[in-house]
Design a protein around this motif. Structure first.
Motif, PDB file in Angstrom:
ATOM      1  N   TYR A 218       0.749  -1.354   0.056  1.00 43.45           N
ATOM      2  CA  TYR A 218       0.051  -0.090   0.062  1.00 43.45           C
ATOM      3  C   TYR A 218       0.982   1.335  -0.041  1.00 43.45           C
ATOM      4  CZ  TYR A 218      -3.640  -3.357   0.826  1.00 43.45           C
ATOM      5  OH  TYR A 218      -4.376  -4.673   0.561  1.00 43.45           O
TER       6      TYR A 218
ATOM      7  N   PHE B 234      -5.353  -1.085  -5.256  1.00 50.56           N
ATOM      8  CA  PHE B 234      -6.434  -1.900  -4.454  1.00 50.56           C
ATOM      9  C   PHE B 234      -7.795  -1.386  -4.899  1.00 50.56           C
ATOM     10  CE2 PHE B 234      -8.744  -2.631  -0.768  1.00 50.56           C
ATOM     11  CZ  PHE B 234      -8.802  -4.046  -0.879  1.00 50.56           C
TER      12      PHE B 234
ATOM     13  N   ILE C 108      -9.231  -2.877  -8.014  1.00 54.03           N
ATOM     14  CA  ILE C 108      -9.435  -4.141  -7.568  1.00 54.03           C
ATOM     15  C   ILE C 108     -10.858  -4.471  -7.155  1.00 54.03           C
ATOM     16  CG2 ILE C 108      -9.038  -6.274  -6.140  1.00 54.03           C
ATOM     17  CD1 ILE C 108      -6.017  -5.712  -6.213  1.00 54.03           C
TER      18      ILE C 108
ATOM     19  N   GLY D  83     -13.746  -5.077   5.080  1.00 49.52           N
ATOM     20  CA  GLY D  83     -12.925  -5.749   3.936  1.00 49.52           C
ATOM     21  C   GLY D  83     -12.345  -6.923   4.133  1.00 49.52           C
TER      22      GLY D  83
ATOM     23  N   SER E 201     -10.079  -7.619   5.891  1.00 49.84           N
ATOM     24  CA  SER E 201      -8.494  -7.488   6.203  1.00 49.84           C
ATOM     25  C   SER E 201      -7.901  -8.474   7.257  1.00 49.84           C
ATOM     26  CB  SER E 201      -8.141  -5.829   6.617  1.00 49.84           C
ATOM     27  OG  SER E 201      -8.458  -5.034   5.537  1.00 49.84           O
TER      28      SER E 201
ATOM     29  N   ASN F 105      -5.608 -11.405   6.169  1.00 45.60           N
ATOM     30  CA  ASN F 105      -4.410 -11.360   6.093  1.00 45.60           C
ATOM     31  C   ASN F 105      -3.561 -11.989   7.107  1.00 45.60           C
ATOM     32  OD1 ASN F 105      -3.853  -8.005   4.260  1.00 45.60           O
ATOM     33  ND2 ASN F 105      -4.125 -10.152   3.284  1.00 45.60           N
TER      34      ASN F 105
ATOM     35  N   TYR G 130      -9.127 -13.222  -7.450  1.00 48.43           N
ATOM     36  CA  TYR G 130      -7.777 -13.102  -7.374  1.00 48.43           C
ATOM     37  C   TYR G 130      -6.939 -13.046  -8.583  1.00 48.43           C
ATOM     38  CZ  TYR G 130      -8.884 -12.775  -2.492  1.00 48.43           C
ATOM     39  OH  TYR G 130      -9.532 -12.084  -1.236  1.00 48.43           O
TER      40      TYR G 130
ATOM     41  N   THR H 107      -5.297  -7.226 -10.459  1.00 54.70           N
ATOM     42  CA  THR H 107      -4.739  -7.903  -9.113  1.00 54.70           C
ATOM     43  C   THR H 107      -3.320  -8.156  -9.509  1.00 54.70           C
ATOM     44  OG1 THR H 107      -6.830  -8.909  -8.653  1.00 54.70           O
ATOM     45  CG2 THR H 107      -5.053  -9.619  -7.532  1.00 54.70           C
TER      46      THR H 107
ATOM     47  N   SER I  82      -4.759 -14.713   2.286  1.00 52.41           N
ATOM     48  CA  SER I  82      -6.174 -14.204   2.494  1.00 52.41           C
ATOM     49  C   SER I  82      -6.989 -15.243   3.095  1.00 52.41           C
ATOM     50  CB  SER I  82      -6.782 -13.478   1.201  1.00 52.41           C
ATOM     51  OG  SER I  82      -8.018 -12.799   1.489  1.00 52.41           O
TER      52      SER I  82
HETATM   53  C1  AVJ Z   1      -7.504  -6.060   1.679  1.00 52.72           C
HETATM   54  C2  AVJ Z   1      -6.522  -8.044   2.378  1.00 52.72           C
HETATM   55  C3  AVJ Z   1      -8.996  -7.974   2.466  1.00 52.72           C
HETATM   56  O1  AVJ Z   1      -7.236 -10.361   0.709  1.00 52.72           O
HETATM   57  O2  AVJ Z   1      -8.864  -9.911  -0.587  1.00 52.72           O
HETATM   58  C4  AVJ Z   1      -7.537  -7.967  -2.874  1.00 52.72           C
HETATM   59  C5  AVJ Z   1      -6.307  -7.739  -0.434  1.00 52.72           C
HETATM   60  N1  AVJ Z   1      -5.355  -8.905  -2.427  1.00 52.72           N
HETATM   61  N2  AVJ Z   1      -6.801  -8.767  -4.019  1.00 52.72           N
HETATM   62  C6  AVJ Z   1      -7.900  -9.530   0.090  1.00 52.72           C
HETATM   63  C7  AVJ Z   1      -6.361  -8.278  -1.988  1.00 52.72           C
HETATM   64  C8  AVJ Z   1      -5.710  -9.377  -3.644  1.00 52.72           C
HETATM   65  C9  AVJ Z   1      -7.721  -8.139   0.202  1.00 52.72           C
HETATM   66  N3  AVJ Z   1      -7.686  -7.532   1.585  1.00 52.72           N
END
Ligand code: AVJ
Length: 322
Positions: free
Chosen positions: A42, A50, A53, A163, A165, A168, A208, A215, A284
């Protein structure tokens, strides 16, 4: 910590460690398997990629979660109570919280993000569009220990962590991170968290590996960032984005795979790659509703409500500190 303060808008910067990125990259490329933590995606360019995406048709999490926030804003407000201090770790563009603010009427909003310039713009936008709201933005690495000097003792703190997150983190680290959120919110506080659900791997693989390659560009931008900031000489063209669902571990993995044998220099260090060698850049994790509730309970939360979409793609949990 530096800060600028006007009446209802404040921006704080808790400077991340000077050489944090450098150490993570040198250390991560020296390990086997090679790995670099996803928080380094980031930079300015990565934050924008992002966002893009999130607009791809294959990437269902953002639009599904947004629909849940819109549809259930009033139910969420009812369980969270009004006048809370709403804290959003990893706030990014601050777009999602907009669906909650009118219904929730929090006393203050505290976005926290690692990307300082990005945060500054996003938080100023919120302050402008919601003039009745106190906004305290904090630029900080939320995976470090965070202290928030401006939450009054008696205030109810509600964390907003959308999200997925949380995906991760490895499950043990997710538990520790949730426990940390529980300690910040304190008794009587809550956590509204978005969690991506386990599902047909074909849906995950598509999400993904979007057709436009956004991505892939996001993943590869990590190498561009290394070249830019750490005097790296990665030949970006010779690395491939590789993302797949690992069903044994219940996670999507992202890798950057060297397509040939090569030597790369970063900050004076030399790294050798054989064809097929990978740098693991992201996990993820996906959870069932029950799996996530168990994890949250182990971190000191009590499940209170769960909302999910009809196709069971994504879940939104409201938990209270026990
Ligand atoms: C922000 C971690 C929730 O894991 O889906 C999106 C990041 N990486 N596409 C995820 C992400 C590839 C996303 N997160």
């Amino acid at each position: 910590m530096t800060s600028t303060d006007t009446e209802e808008y404040a921006f704080y910067r808790v400077a991340p460690e000077e050489d944090d990125f450098r150490h993570a990259v040198i250390d991560g490329l020296s390990r086997r398997p090679r790995c670099i933590p996803p928080k380094y995606f980031y930079d300015q360019a990565g934050s924008h990629l992002f966002e893009s995406i999130c607009e791809q048709p294959e990437y269902y999490p953002t639009r599904t979660e947004t629909a849940l926030l819109k549809q259930y804003a009033h139910e969420i407000a009812a369980v969270a109570g009004s006048d809370c201090h709403l804290i959003e770790p990893g706030s990014g563009s601050c777009e999602k919280v907009r669906h909650l603010l009118d219904a929730m009427q929090p006393a203050a909003y505290l976005p926290l993000d690692i990307s300082c310039e990005y945060l500054e713009k996003a938080a100023a936008g919120i302050s402008e569009d919601y003039p009745w709201l106190d906004v305290h933005a904090v630029c900080t690495d939320i995976t470090d220990e965070v202290s928030l000097p401006f939450i009054p003792e008696q205030a109810d703190a509600v964390m907003f962590y959308p999200g997925s997150s949380i995906g991760n983190f490895d499950p043990e680290d997710a538990r520790a991170f949730l426990a940390c959120l529980a300690s910040i919110t304190g008794e009587g506080g809550g956590l509204l968290i978005g969690v991506d659900l386990k599902k047909d791997p074909a849906i995950l693989d598509a999400a993904y590996n979007d057709a436009k390659g956004v991505t892939a560009a996001f993943n590869l931008n990590l190498l561009r960032r290394i070249n830019r900031e750490l005097a790296g000489d990665f030949d970006i063209e010779t690395f491939a984005h590789h993302a797949f669902y690992n069903s044994d571990r219940g996670r999507v993995e992202m890798h950057l795979v060297s397509e040939r044998e090569q030597t790369v220099r970063v900050d004076g260090h030399i790294f050798e790659f054989s064809a097929g060698d990978s740098i693991h850049t992201e996990n993820s994790y996906k959870y069932t509703i029950e799996e996530f509730q168990t994890l949250a309970q182990q971190a000191g939360f009590t499940p209170c409500r769960v909302w999910s979409d009809r196709e069971d793609l994504f879940s939104l949990h409201y938990l209270r500190t026990a």
